[in-house]
Design an enzyme around this catalytic site. Structure first.
Site, PDB file in Angstrom:
ATOM      1  N   HIS B  56     -28.533  43.837  10.044  1.00 32.95           N
ATOM      2  CA  HIS B  56     -29.013  42.784   9.144  1.00 32.95           C
ATOM      3  C   HIS B  56     -30.462  42.425   9.413  1.00 32.95           C
ATOM      4  O   HIS B  56     -30.932  41.378   8.984  1.00 32.95           O
ATOM      5  CB  HIS B  56     -28.148  41.524   9.300  1.00 32.95           C
ATOM      6  CG  HIS B  56     -26.692  41.769   9.182  1.00 32.95           C
ATOM      7  ND1 HIS B  56     -26.132  42.289   8.041  1.00 32.95           N
ATOM      8  CD2 HIS B  56     -25.671  41.581  10.060  1.00 32.95           C
ATOM      9  CE1 HIS B  56     -24.812  42.403   8.227  1.00 32.95           C
ATOM     10  NE2 HIS B  56     -24.513  41.982   9.443  1.00 32.95           N
ATOM     11  N   HIS B 218     -21.759  42.971   4.750  1.00 33.37           N
ATOM     12  CA  HIS B 218     -21.255  44.224   5.317  1.00 33.37           C
ATOM     13  C   HIS B 218     -20.665  45.084   4.215  1.00 33.37           C
ATOM     14  O   HIS B 218     -19.906  46.011   4.476  1.00 33.37           O
ATOM     15  CB  HIS B 218     -20.178  43.952   6.363  1.00 33.37           C
ATOM     16  CG  HIS B 218     -20.554  42.910   7.350  1.00 33.37           C
ATOM     17  ND1 HIS B 218     -20.310  41.565   7.139  1.00 33.37           N
ATOM     18  CD2 HIS B 218     -21.196  43.002   8.535  1.00 33.37           C
ATOM     19  CE1 HIS B 218     -20.770  40.886   8.180  1.00 33.37           C
ATOM     20  NE2 HIS B 218     -21.319  41.719   9.032  1.00 33.37           N
TER      21      HIS B 218
END
Lengths: 330, 330
Positions: B56, B218
C-alpha cells in the site's frame, strides 16, 4: 483497455479542470491549455516555461509553483503543444527579466518552442532556451534527432527554478539549466507498453517474458529486448550505461523514476539495487528522489537519472519548492 | 506477470533496503522490519506507530517523519505485521509520553496490535489505540469484521501527527485521531485486479468491460460489478455513497487516491468530476490531495476519502510535515 476517463477527446481538458479545482494556487486556462502560478509574473524574477505532450504527469504542470516553473503548456497526449500556448505562457510570466524555455529534445517540441521564442521576442519578451537531452539509450530515435529528453528535465526545472527564485539574471539561469543538462544522464526500461486514450490500447507490443532496455517515455524502442531480468540485473545494466557515459567525478543526485504503473514497493526495491550498483562503481549519491515523476501513462517500468552536482547545484536542489508534484521547505 | 523484483521472497526486505539507502533521515531495521525516524524518541512528544501489510506504499513507511508517524511496521504483502515489530517500534519511539497505535480495521492487524499493546504496556509503555474504519463500501468483508480501514488512515496519521508534534498529550492525540476517523468516509473502485509477487499474477478476476464498485485495498469484493462507467458516472456514484453516509456539515478535506497503476492524467480528470459531484451536493472542499497514497500494488482504479474538518483540524492538516511520501512546510 479500461480507463478512468469520460471520452478520449477530453482527457487533457478534464485533467486541466482537475488541476484548477485541486490547486487554487495555480491559474489554469483550460481552453488555451496554459498552467501558470497565480502570483505570476513575480517581480524581478526570470520566468521559467516548459511544456510537452501530456501523459508524463506530474511533468510539467505538476512542477509549476514557487521555486520551479512559472508556467507549463500541456499538449495532447504524447503530442507537442503549439507555439500559441508557449507565447501566452511567456507573456503571463515575464516580469521584464526575460523567460527561459525548457525543452525536451523531441522534434515537434523543438520546432514549436523555436517558433514561440521568435513570436515572444517580437512581443518584446527576452527568451532563452535550453534543450534537455539526457537519455543515453539511443540517438536519433522515433520523434527525435539526437538524444531524447527525459528524467533530467526534473533536475533542470528544479535547479534552474531555484536559481531564478534567488533572483539570478536570465543569462545565469540559462547557463545553470544548460549545465544541469550536461551533467545529467538517464536510462529507462519498460516491462509493459503504455496505452493512450485515443488508441484505447497498447501503443506497442512487448511479449510476455521480455523487457525493453532503453525505452523512451512514449514507448519508443530502446537498445534491445531481452528475456526478463531481475531488479539486480536491470540496475547493473542501467547504472553501467549511465555511469560509463557520464563518468561522474563528484556526488550525484539520483532520480529513481517510475514509468507510471510500477508499484512503489517495487520501485524502492529497485532503488536499493541502483544504490548498490552505484556504490560498486564508487559513485557517491548526495540525494535520492524515488517516485513517479516523468511518466509514460500506464507503462510499467522505471528509469534512473544521475546528475553530477557541486555544492552550488546541491544547494539549489535543496532550496524550497512548492508545486503539486514536488514540494519541500515551503 | 513481469515485476521489477529479484525474487518474490525478498520483495519487502528489498524495498526496506531501498528506504534505508534513499532516506538517511530514517532508521530502517531491515531484519526486524521496523522503520523509525532517526531522531526518535522526540523528547516530550507522544509517539505515533502504524503498520500493516505491505503493498500500500507510501502507506505506512512513507509517512514516517516529523509531523506524522514516528515509526511504521510493514508486514509481508497484504499480511499483518507481527506484535514483535510493533513492540520494537513502540520502544524505539516512546519518550515517556506514551504511544498511539493507528490500526486499519483488518482482523489480523487488530489482533496483532492488541497483543502488541499488552506487551508494550508490560514493558512500561503507555499505549492508546485508534481503529480506522472509513470504507463505506461494505461491512464484514474478506479480512474484516465491520468497515475496512483505507484512505482515512492518511488523514488520521497526518492530523494526529501534527497534534503530537505540537506537544499534545496522549489523551488528546488519541481523541483527535478518533475524531478524524469518525469524520472520514471512503469509497474505491477497481478497473483492474492487482498482482502479488508471491502469486505472480492477478489475485482476482475482473472481466473486460467491467469495474468493481467499492473494492477494498487488497482487491476484496465491493458492492457490485457493473459494465464500465465513465469518470463522470464513477464520481457521481462514489460521491453519493460517501456524502450520504457522512452528511458533512462543514468543508471537507478530499483525497483523490490512485490505486497504483492509474495515470495521474486520469486521476486529475477524475478529481475534476469529484469536485463537480461534491459541488452539486453543496459540499465545500477546503483542501484536495491527488496522488497514489494508499495503493494496492498495480491495481488500476481510484478511491475518494472525505474528512469533515473544523478550523482546528484544518490547521493541523496544514501544519508542516516531512516524510518520504508527504511533505510540505518543512
Amino acid at each position: 483497455m479500461k480507463m478512468l476517463i469520460n471520452v478520449p477527446e477530453t482527457v487533457v481538458a478534464d485533467a486541466l479542470r482537475g488541476m484548477a479545482a485541486c490547486h487554487p494556487e495555480l491559474i489554469v486556462d483550460v481552453e488555451n491549455r496554459v498552467i501558470v502560478r497565480r502570483d505570476a509574473p513575480v517581480e524581478g524574477k526570470v520566468g521559467l516555461v516548459s511544456g510537452g505532450g501530456s501523459g508524463h504527469e506530474p511533468l510539467h504542470g505538476g512542477f509549476v509553483g514557487s521555486g520551479m516553473l512559472d508556467a507549463a503548456c500541456p499538449g495532447e497526449v504524447f503530442t507537442s503543444p503549439v507555439p500559441d500556448q508557449m507565447v501566452r505562457a511567456a507573456a503571463a510570466v515575464d516580469s521584464g527579466k526575460g523567460v527561459l524555455f525548457i525543452i525536451k529534445n523531441y522534434t515537434g517540441d523543438v520546432l514549436n518552442f523555436d517558433m514561440a521564442a521568435e513570436l515572444a521576442e517580437d512581443e518584446g519578451i527576452q527568451v532563452a532556451k535550453v534543450l534537455v537531452n539526457d537519455d543515453v539509450a539511443v540517438t536519433d530515435s522515433l520523434y527525435t534527432a539526437g538524444r531524447r529528453g527525459t528524467g533530467a528535465t526534473l533536475f533542470v526545472e528544479k535547479i534552474a527554478g531555484a536559481a531564478a527564485a534567488e533572483g539570478a539574471p536570465l543569462e545565469r539561469v540559462e547557463s545553470i539549466a544548460r549545465r544541469v543538462n550536461e551533467l545529467s544522464r538517464s536510462f529507462g526500461v519498460a516491462l509493459s507498453p503504455c496505452s493512450t486514450p485515443s488508441k484505447g490500447g497498447p501503443t506497442f507490443e512487448l511479449p510476455a517474458g521480455e523487457l525493453e532496455l532503453g525505452v523512451g517515455i512514449h514507448g519508443e524502442p530502446g537498445r534491445e529486448r531481452r528475456a526478463m531480468m531481475t531488479s539486480h540485473e536491470i540496475a547493473d545494466y542501467a547504472v553501467q550505461v549511465v555511469v560509463e557515459d557520464l563518468r561522474p567525478e563528484s556526488p550525484v543526485l539520483l532520480l529513481v523514476n517510475g514509468m507510471g504503473a510500477t508499484p512503489q514497493l517495487e520501485l524502492y526495491g529497485f532503488a536499493a539495487e541502483v544504490h548498490r550498483a552505484l556504490g560498486e562503481r564508487q559513485v557517491a549519491v548526495a540525494r535520492t528522489l524515488v517516485g513517479n515523476y516523468v511518466t509514460s501513462l500506464d507503462m510499467a517500468g522505471a528509469s534512473i537519472t544521475l546528475c553530477q552536482v557541486d555544492e552550488d547545484l546541491l544547494r539549489l536542489w535543496d532550496a524550497p519548492v512548492r508545486t503539486a508534484g514536488l514540494r519541500w521547505g515551503a
